[in-house]
Design a protein around this motif. Structure first.
Motif, short mmCIF file in Angstrom:
data_model
loop_
_atom_site.label_atom_id
_atom_site.label_comp_id
_atom_site.label_asym_id
_atom_site.label_seq_id
_atom_site.Cartn_x
_atom_site.Cartn_y
_atom_site.Cartn_z
N PHE A 130 0.85 -1.18 0.00
CA PHE A 130 0.00 0.00 0.00
C PHE A 130 0.89 1.23 0.00
O PHE A 130 2.05 1.18 0.41
N GLY A 131 0.31 2.35 -0.43
CA GLY A 131 0.99 3.63 -0.33
C GLY A 131 0.34 4.47 0.75
O GLY A 131 -0.03 3.97 1.81
N ILE A 176 7.23 9.05 -4.80
CA ILE A 176 8.05 9.18 -6.00
C ILE A 176 7.63 8.20 -7.09
O ILE A 176 8.09 8.32 -8.23
N GLY A 177 6.78 7.22 -6.77
CA GLY A 177 6.33 6.25 -7.77
C GLY A 177 6.31 4.84 -7.22
O GLY A 177 6.39 4.61 -6.00
N ILE A 178 6.21 3.88 -8.13
CA ILE A 178 6.23 2.46 -7.78
C ILE A 178 7.68 1.99 -7.84
O ILE A 178 8.26 1.86 -8.93
N CYS A 189 11.83 2.13 -10.96
CA CYS A 189 10.81 3.05 -10.48
C CYS A 189 9.92 3.45 -11.66
O CYS A 189 10.42 3.84 -12.72
N HIS A 190 8.62 3.31 -11.47
CA HIS A 190 7.63 3.67 -12.49
C HIS A 190 6.64 4.68 -11.92
O HIS A 190 6.33 4.66 -10.73
N ALA A 191 6.14 5.53 -12.78
CA ALA A 191 5.04 6.40 -12.40
C ALA A 191 3.76 5.58 -12.27
O ALA A 191 3.69 4.44 -12.74
N GLU A 192 2.75 6.16 -11.65
CA GLU A 192 1.51 5.42 -11.42
C GLU A 192 0.73 5.18 -12.72
O GLU A 192 -0.21 4.39 -12.72
N ASP A 193 1.13 5.83 -13.80
CA ASP A 193 0.52 5.53 -15.09
C ASP A 193 1.32 4.48 -15.87
O ASP A 193 0.99 4.16 -17.01
#
Length: 428
Positions: A130-131, A176-178, A189-193
């Protein structure tokens, strides 16, 4: 792969006889797995589901056929079905996605953005996180697929599959992302899109097993037994400690402001190590004779004790000032042992604070290889969990609390994601 299209033509010499003719049209190099047909206003239309993830539309007649349009989906397209009015095309893929496409444009017409209408993992799920939001969590499966889920509608917001033959072993859903650690040794690291932001190549030679974040650093542990610290902005190696003689099972940054320069780790070599970044050396070692450590968390109490779980089914509490465990919980009974149940514990998670400023960690969530999900009240000296949930048909690999502590999400080797409501002690 060529599609063979059969048509019926009228023989000019004999008006009463039908002769079947065929045409071969190259469609896909990954195999033709599914078909759907439609009688369009300008002739027949054939929808092709391909092994390379493409959906293609063929139009024509007799021996003249051409590919009019195509669309790309995640996974091999194993099933196609048209709606009764022919306006929508249902496409199922090997990645567990169910997509609804506009039959004229092949664009996704239902779901959120370009996300599938429904989705599921098709391989054992290894990790979850979870975030800061109660509405989203991220999961990673053994086939390399990482998904960002919207909990309120049980839909996928983002689908990641950065590299075949590798999968995520640890996940963090951070501002900062996934952030994820992978078996190929990368930290990504990936963005949420789903857009890739950055990666750290070859962070660990035999794969990354655990990651943690601080405001300035990314901390990682690997199967090579190394503990490494990376600058969050430059992604350059800052420090390295080779203290473990086996895979690192968990790594975390001390949650005390006074000791924020300390890093804790546990491993399959049955040791818990604390290193001090200021002194640049190991300062505390705890070791047991039995039971390889599988995971570790830190309490938010005044003493900030460490909790470990291991392959013998024991939960041990450690104080940095004491050489031996100060408390131990046993998660199995004699009845379980007689039944031959697996004792190993895979993961732990502490409940979030009940209110702002509270230390948190009143309840401990334990993921068991036996398929049980146990909840322990750490404030009670009881020798049994206050709640046991059984929904998975195989090992529970990980579980996590939503930030408000009202829901729990667990994942397992049975490819299932289970959502639980938690009402606290004494609630009906």
């Amino acid at each position: 792969m060529r599609a063979r299209v059969h048509t019926r033509t009228r023989n000019r010499a004999a008006a009463t006889s039908n002769v079947a003719s065929s045409a071969r049209v190259p469609v896909s190099g990954g195999g033709l797995l599914s078909l759907a047909t439609l009688n369009g206003s300008y002739g027949p239309v054939i929808f092709c589901g391909c092994g390379d993830g493409k959906v293609k539309v063929l139009t024509g007649q007799d021996k003249e056929w051409a590919v009019e349009s195509e669309s790309m989906l995640n996974g091999a397209v194993q099933a196609l079905s048209l709606s009764a009015d022919g306006r929508e095309l249902l496409a199922g893929t090997s990645e567990g996605d169910l997509n609804v496409l506009d039959s004229s444009t092949l664009c996704v017409c239902r779901g959120t953005g370009a996300a599938p209408l429904m989705a599921t993992h098709t391989s054992p799920i290894q990790c979850i996180a979870f975030g800061l939001s109660n509405e989203t969590f991220v999961s990673g499966a053994a086939n390399g697929v990482v998904r960002l889920w919207e909990l309120s509608h049980y839909t996928v917001r983002c689908h990641l599959a950065p590299k075949k033959g590798s999968h995520a072993t640890s996940l963090l859903l951070a501002p900062i992302g996934i952030v994820s650690g992978w078996t190929d040794g990368f930290i990504r690291c990936h963005a949420e899109d789903g857009a890739p932001l950055w990666d750290i190549a070859n962070a660990h030679r035999e794969g990354v097993t655990s990651i943690a974040l601080s405001p300035r650093f990314v901390c990682s542990g690997g199967r090579d037994g190394a503990l490494r610290l990376w600058n969050l902005n430059s992604r350059l190696l800052v420090a390295q400690f080779s203290e473990h003689r086996g895979a690192v099972s968990a790594v975390l940054v001390d949650n005390s402001k006074a000791e924020a320069h300390q890093i804790h780790s546990c491993g399959e070599d049955k040791t818990v190590i604390t290193v001090d970044l200021k002194q640049e050396r190991r300062v505390v070692t705890h070791k047991v004779q039995e039971g390889a450590f599988k995971h570790m968390v830190q309490l938010g109490t005044q003493d900030h004790e460490l909790l470990t779980c291991d392959t013998t089914g024991s939960i041990k509490m450690w104080d940095c000032d004491e050489p031996n465990a100060v408390r131990m919980l046993v998660t199995w009974t004699e009845q379980h042992e007689m039944e031959g149940r697996e004792k190993r514990l895979n993961h732990m998670s502490l409940s979030p604070p009940a209110y702002e400023g509270a230390p948190g960690g009143d309840y401990l969530l334990v993921s068991c290889a036996s398929g049980e999900l146990q909840v322990w009240d750490l404030a009670q000296p009881s020798a049994a969990p206050i709640s046991v949930g059984v929904a998975h048909s195989d090992e529970v690999m990980q579980a996590g609390w939503s930030p408000d502590g009202r829901q729990v999400v667990s994942v397992g080797k049975d490819c299932c994601i289970c959502v639980w409501n938690f009402y606290g002690v004494g609630a009906q």
